[in-house]
Motif scaffolding. Structure first.
Motif, PDB file in Angstrom:
ATOM      1  N   LEU A 512       0.868  -1.318  -0.117  1.00 18.64           N
ATOM      2  CA  LEU A 512      -0.065  -0.044   0.060  1.00 18.64           C
ATOM      3  C   LEU A 512       0.910   1.101   0.153  1.00 18.64           C
ATOM      4  CD1 LEU A 512      -2.871  -1.160   2.467  1.00 18.64           C
ATOM      5  CD2 LEU A 512      -3.005  -1.200   0.042  1.00 18.64           C
ATOM      6  N   GLY A 513       2.222   1.275   0.621  1.00 19.32           N
ATOM      7  CA  GLY A 513       3.018   2.399   0.125  1.00 19.32           C
ATOM      8  C   GLY A 513       2.924   3.275   1.550  1.00 19.32           C
ATOM      9  N   GLY A 514       3.954   4.189   1.667  1.00 22.31           N
ATOM     10  CA  GLY A 514       3.977   4.873   2.960  1.00 22.31           C
ATOM     11  C   GLY A 514       2.841   5.752   3.196  1.00 22.31           C
ATOM     12  N   LEU A 515       2.023   6.278   2.242  1.00 25.07           N
ATOM     13  CA  LEU A 515       1.080   7.108   2.383  1.00 25.07           C
ATOM     14  C   LEU A 515      -0.224   6.622   3.296  1.00 25.07           C
ATOM     15  CD1 LEU A 515       1.237   9.349  -0.879  1.00 25.07           C
ATOM     16  CD2 LEU A 515       2.167   9.808   1.253  1.00 25.07           C
ATOM     17  N   VAL A 516      -0.156   5.360   3.330  1.00 25.15           N
ATOM     18  CA  VAL A 516      -1.408   4.736   3.815  1.00 25.15           C
ATOM     19  C   VAL A 516      -0.976   3.877   5.071  1.00 25.15           C
ATOM     20  CG1 VAL A 516      -3.279   3.010   3.378  1.00 25.15           C
ATOM     21  CG2 VAL A 516      -2.515   4.327   1.755  1.00 25.15           C
ATOM     22  N   GLN A 517      -1.757   4.057   6.418  1.00 26.31           N
ATOM     23  CA  GLN A 517      -1.497   3.762   7.544  1.00 26.31           C
ATOM     24  C   GLN A 517      -2.625   2.286   7.720  1.00 26.31           C
ATOM     25  OE1 GLN A 517      -1.849   6.201  10.860  1.00 26.31           O
ATOM     26  NE2 GLN A 517      -1.591   4.486  12.296  1.00 26.31           N
ATOM     27  N   VAL A 518      -2.096   1.351   7.837  1.00 23.18           N
ATOM     28  CA  VAL A 518      -2.758   0.357   8.133  1.00 23.18           C
ATOM     29  C   VAL A 518      -2.806   0.080   9.741  1.00 23.18           C
ATOM     30  CG1 VAL A 518      -3.099  -2.328   7.859  1.00 23.18           C
ATOM     31  CG2 VAL A 518      -2.092  -0.672   5.904  1.00 23.18           C
ATOM     32  N   ILE A 545      -6.259  -2.809  -1.780  1.00 18.63           N
ATOM     33  CA  ILE A 545      -5.794  -1.934  -2.958  1.00 18.63           C
ATOM     34  C   ILE A 545      -7.006  -1.147  -3.125  1.00 18.63           C
ATOM     35  CG2 ILE A 545      -5.208  -2.337  -5.293  1.00 18.63           C
ATOM     36  CD1 ILE A 545      -3.383  -4.806  -4.542  1.00 18.63           C
ATOM     37  N   ASN A 546      -7.986  -1.490  -3.307  1.00 24.56           N
ATOM     38  CA  ASN A 546      -9.116  -0.610  -3.526  1.00 24.56           C
ATOM     39  C   ASN A 546      -9.074   0.603  -2.567  1.00 24.56           C
ATOM     40  OD1 ASN A 546     -10.307  -1.521  -6.017  1.00 24.56           O
ATOM     41  ND2 ASN A 546     -11.967  -2.841  -4.889  1.00 24.56           N
ATOM     42  N   ALA A 547      -9.022   0.218  -1.308  1.00 25.15           N
ATOM     43  CA  ALA A 547      -9.205   1.408  -0.496  1.00 25.15           C
ATOM     44  C   ALA A 547      -7.735   2.347  -0.670  1.00 25.15           C
ATOM     45  CB  ALA A 547      -9.005   0.809   0.993  1.00 25.15           C
ATOM     46  N   ARG A 548      -6.648   1.786  -1.037  1.00 23.82           N
ATOM     47  CA  ARG A 548      -5.471   2.711  -1.436  1.00 23.82           C
ATOM     48  C   ARG A 548      -5.767   3.689  -2.568  1.00 23.82           C
ATOM     49  NH1 ARG A 548      -0.993  -0.143  -4.399  1.00 23.82           N
ATOM     50  NH2 ARG A 548      -2.616   0.273  -6.025  1.00 23.82           N
ATOM     51  N   ASP A 549      -6.670   2.933  -3.592  1.00 29.24           N
ATOM     52  CA  ASP A 549      -6.766   3.669  -4.896  1.00 29.24           C
ATOM     53  C   ASP A 549      -7.652   4.876  -4.640  1.00 29.24           C
ATOM     54  OD1 ASP A 549      -5.297   2.026  -6.080  1.00 29.24           O
ATOM     55  OD2 ASP A 549      -6.715   0.822  -7.084  1.00 29.24           O
ATOM     56  N   PRO A 552      -5.532   8.708  -2.904  1.00 32.90           N
ATOM     57  CA  PRO A 552      -4.665   9.183  -3.733  1.00 32.90           C
ATOM     58  C   PRO A 552      -3.352  10.072  -2.678  1.00 32.90           C
ATOM     59  CG  PRO A 552      -6.315  10.401  -4.462  1.00 32.90           C
ATOM     60  CD  PRO A 552      -6.794   9.488  -3.681  1.00 32.90           C
ATOM     61  N   GLU A 553      -3.895  10.876  -2.055  1.00 35.96           N
ATOM     62  CA  GLU A 553      -3.251  11.675  -0.951  1.00 35.96           C
ATOM     63  C   GLU A 553      -2.806  11.122   0.397  1.00 35.96           C
ATOM     64  OE1 GLU A 553      -5.207  15.371  -0.964  1.00 35.96           O
ATOM     65  OE2 GLU A 553      -4.775  15.967  -2.805  1.00 35.96           O
ATOM     66  N   GLY A 554      -3.273   9.624   0.554  1.00 34.27           N
ATOM     67  CA  GLY A 554      -2.864   9.046   1.783  1.00 34.27           C
ATOM     68  C   GLY A 554      -4.287   9.169   2.708  1.00 34.27           C
ATOM     69  N   GLY A 555      -4.081   8.237   3.757  1.00 29.47           N
ATOM     70  CA  GLY A 555      -5.122   8.152   4.760  1.00 29.47           C
ATOM     71  C   GLY A 555      -5.029   6.756   5.497  1.00 29.47           C
TER      72      GLY A 555
END
Length: 788
Positions: A512-518, A545-549, A552-555
């Motif tokens: 998910l990358g660094g912009l998304v906190q799980v 992945i759907n949630a990440r898309d 786009p600016e993170g969350g």
């Protein structure tokens, strides 16, 4: 001569001599009489020739005297021959007597009454048209028949008592009412029969009433009981009138008898019911008087919304009282609405809607029912309302009782059921398309593999390899479609969802990358769920992945688990009432508008840019959850994020006690033999045959189950490679019949829909090849079957 004319009496003529000739010798007086008489008249001589005919006769014949004078009657009017008319005329002359008869005229069909009178040299005939009388008689007869039928149908008997002679006449229905058939009850003393038939308790009073009424010229009526010979008792009502004789004294008594047994029984039942109702009403009034406080408690605690409204003289509607349920569901305070008009107490939209229906109640003075969905202070709600008018003495509507039932939850459940039915239908369509696509890909991929193996140079080999990659990608796409359609071959087992989610933590964060906190909130007492760990990982990855898309600016993405017992109201309506494990994946992304949310689970539906999504991610999640016996539910608000809930059934056994069917160990050395390939698709069958031929197997082929059974008759087949979904005879049915002859026959099933090939369908040792397959996969399965 003298003749008798119907209805006019005798007519005298001075002489008949003038009638025997041409009729010209008749005296003026005789001719005047004959021409002015109301009947038709003509005379015949001894040779039956017409010697005279008056104007009425000629008009009846529609002839002139010149046309008939001197002509034999039968020649002028042949239709008279052989009729009653000719017979009477001839008989009158032969017997020399007057004959009168009635018959339809053979000339024009009109009914006539004719009198034939003989004279010295011939006969005379008088006749008159009696059609009107005949029609009246027919009408009378029909009326009498209708009256008789009506009396019988209505059970009405008629009677006529001549008070001067004592003679009494009964209709047939009177005997029926007395319980005695007419043939048995016919008597010269009907009055005595009536007295005998009377119920003993009514005999004296009924006799006295009949005698008393017979002495007074006036209408009368009284009731009595009749006892039939079989013991049955019937109530009768007699009504009639006493008519005077010439001297003004009572002379005739006529009347009717009607069976009123059913009415009397109904009256008795009604009286009992009225008495019961009256007593019940007294009890109710007394109970209401004693329970004013209890009724107030009912109003206060009723689960439905109640409001008492009043209608003012200027047509406005005021709220007089509301119960707590109304306050709770609507969200208004009691103090804010009591004593106020609708416009003062409610929102403009709510007031306008309620006022519109209140006006209808006032106009119709009848109950009005309606349903609405609106945003109330308590939130959006769907309610079913019933407005009942309370009428005053002048039938005007002064008060209205409003009853409202909250349908918000029921309508939500109905929407879920409709969505589930729609998804089921789409799944059926998707699965069928994927099945057909698999057949095409099998033939394409097989031929590409063979072209790749025999490529003449590197360039051709690269092209074949690229085409093979595209075909395999098509195969992956069909697997996703089959997942949505719930036609994948899964291995359901008891799975610890917490363990699967925890084991994916690092993978998820990296993907998910660094912009998304799980974030994870896992229930430590979570039940084991019945699912497939590999597919569960795939579902979670798709959702993440759907949630990440959507961010786009993170969350943040929050994954949580929870037990949902069978009686939990939050359980989706389409699921059986069992225990479930729910996995929630929530995000604070962009969310979805309602029109997108409605179609989110449908295959190929996507809002992403071209090339950034296939539209199968959520569809696959829904299909897999449904195939495990659960479902998926989606909640989203535009700008506030999305939550996906996956419901999985609770596993009956712990994970360590529930295992799938173990795969048979492979042997080291292959066993070469004969393979029978059975497939109704020629292209798919042909590529399998070529692959096996090139691998060194002996191959036989069949296009149907019946053809395959014929080839199996000689027993020279080691492995049966059969398509599962064939028409007429399925692959499993073919395998069953083949093993009746060859119990040790090995079977490899080829299918694009593995949902039907559950472990309960397969025999231990059977292999399955999923379309589209590669040559290596096919040979591996056949080699394994040979060793088995």
């Amino acid at each position: 001569m003298a003749g008798t004319c119907a209805g006019e009496g005798p007519i005298a003529l001075e002489s008949t001599e003038g009638l025997a000739g041409s009729g010209a010798d008749l005296s003026d007086d005789a001719r005047a009489i004959l021409e002015s008489m109301g009947e038709a008249f003509y005379a015949l001589d001894s040779a039956w020739r017409v010697t005279y005919a008056n104007r009425r006769a000629l008009a009846f014949w529609r002839s002139s005297f010149e046309e008939v004078r001197g002509q034999v009657l039968w020649d002028s009017f042949p239709s008279l021959r052989g009729t009653r008319n000719e017979e009477a005329i001839r008989a009158c002359r032969a017997e020399q007597r007057v004959l009168t008869f009635e018959a339809p005229s053979p000339i024009n069909g009109v009914w006539v009454r004719a009198t034939v009178t003989p004279f010295k040299d011939g006969v005379t005939v008088y006749w008159r048209d009696i059609s009107e009388r005949r029609r009246a008689e027919e009408t009378l007869r029909a009326s009498e028949a209708h009256l008789r039928l009506a009396q019988e149908a209505a059970g009405i008997g008629t009677w006529d008592w001549d008070l001067e002679t004592g003679r009494i006449v009964w209709s047939s229905q009177m005997f029926v009412l007395m319980g005695r058939p007419e043939a048995e009850g016919r008597t010269d003393d009907p009055y005595g029969l009536w007295l005998t038939a009377l119920h003993p308790d009514d005999r004296a009073a009924a006799d006295a009433a009949a005698q008393a009424n017979s002495r007074v010229i006036a209408p009368f009526g009284f009731e009595f009981r009749i006892q039939h010979p079989d013991g049955g008792v019937r109530w009768l009502l007699t009504r009639g009138n006493v008519l005077p004789n010439a001297a003004g004294a009572p002379g005739r008594m006529i009347g009717i008898n009607i069976d009123i047994t059913d009415r009397k029984r109904a009256e008795e039942a009604l009286e009992r019911r009225v008495a019961q109702r009256t007593q019940a009403l007294r009890d109710t009034v007394a109970a209401l008087q004693r329970s004013r406080e209890r009724n107030a408690a009912i109003f206060a605690n009723a689960p439905v919304d109640l409001a008492f409204l009043s209608v003012t003289a200027d047509g406005r509607v005021r709220i007089e009282d509301v119960n707590p349920s109304w306050v709770r569901h609507a969200g208004y305070t009691r103090e804010a609405v009591i004593g106020r008009s609708l416009e003062e107490a409610l929102s403009p939209e709510h007031a306008a809607l309620t006022m519109e229906h209140c006006r209808r109640v006032v106009e119709l003075r009848a109950k009005v029912e309606y349903e609405y969905t609106a945003e109330l202070p308590a939130g959006e709600a769907t309610r079913r309302c019933f407005l009942v008018p309370l009428l005053d003495d002048d039938a005007s509507v002064q008060n209205i009782l409003l009853t409202a039932i909250d349908l918000t939850e029921m309508r939500r459940i109905e929407a879920q059921l409709r969505q589930a039915q729609k998804m089921e239908a789409i799944g059926q369509l998707t699965g069928g398309i994927a099945h057909d696509f698999n057949n095409l890909l099998t033939a394409i991929l097989g031929n590409l593999e063979m072209l790749h193996a025999t490529a003449p140079d590197d360039r051709a080999e690269r092209r074949a390899a690229a085409a093979m990659r595209a075909a395999r990608r098509g195969g992956e796409l069909t697997q996703q479609l089959l997942a949505y359609a719930r036609r994948q071959n899964l291995s359901p087992q008891a799975v610890d969802a917490n363990a699967v989610i925890s084991g994916m933590a690092e993978l998820l964060q990296r993907s998910l990358g660094g912009l998304v906190q799980v974030e994870m909130t896992l229930d430590p007492a979570l039940w084991p769920s019945r699912s497939d760990p590999t597919q569960l990982e795939l579902m979670l990855l798709n959702l993440a992945i759907n949630a990440r898309d959507a961010m786009p600016e993170g969350g943040w993405i929050r994954i949580s688990t929870e037990n949902v017992p069978a009686r939990d109201p939050a359980l989706p309506a389409e699921l059986p009432r069992d225990d479930y494990v729910v996995i929630r994946v929530a995000d604070n992304g962009s969310g979805m508008p309602p029109d997108v949310l409605e179609h989110a689970f449908e295959p190929f539906f996507t809002t992403k840019d071209v090339g950034k999504g296939s539209g199968l991610g959520l569809a696959q999640v829904y299909g897999l959850a449904a195939q495990f016996g659960g479902t998926a539910r989606l909640r989203s608000q535009l700008g506030k994020g999305t939550t996906v809930e996956v419901f999985l059934p609770r596993a009956e056994l712990p994970a360590e006690e529930e295992s799938g069917r173990a795969a048979a160990p492979e042997r080291a050395e292959p066993h070469w033999g004969t393979v029978l390939v059975v497939d109704d698709e020629p292209d798919v069958r042909r590529i399998a045959v070529e692959m096996l031929h090139e691998a060194g197997y002996k191959v036989r082929e069949a296009a149907s189950g019946a053809e395959a059974l014929a080839l199996l008759a000689d027993g020279r087949v080691s492995v049966l490679l059969v398509d599962y979904a064939m028409p007429v005879m399925s692959g499993t049915e073919l395998a069953r019949r083949a093993r009746l002859r060859h119990p040790r026959l090995s079977v490899v099933y080829v299918t694009g829909m593995t949902d039907a090939l559950a472990p309960t369908v397969l025999t231990p040792g059977d292999a399955v090849v999923t379309k589209p397959y590669s040559g290596a996969a096919l040979l591996r399965s056949v080699r394994s079957a040979m060793r088995g």
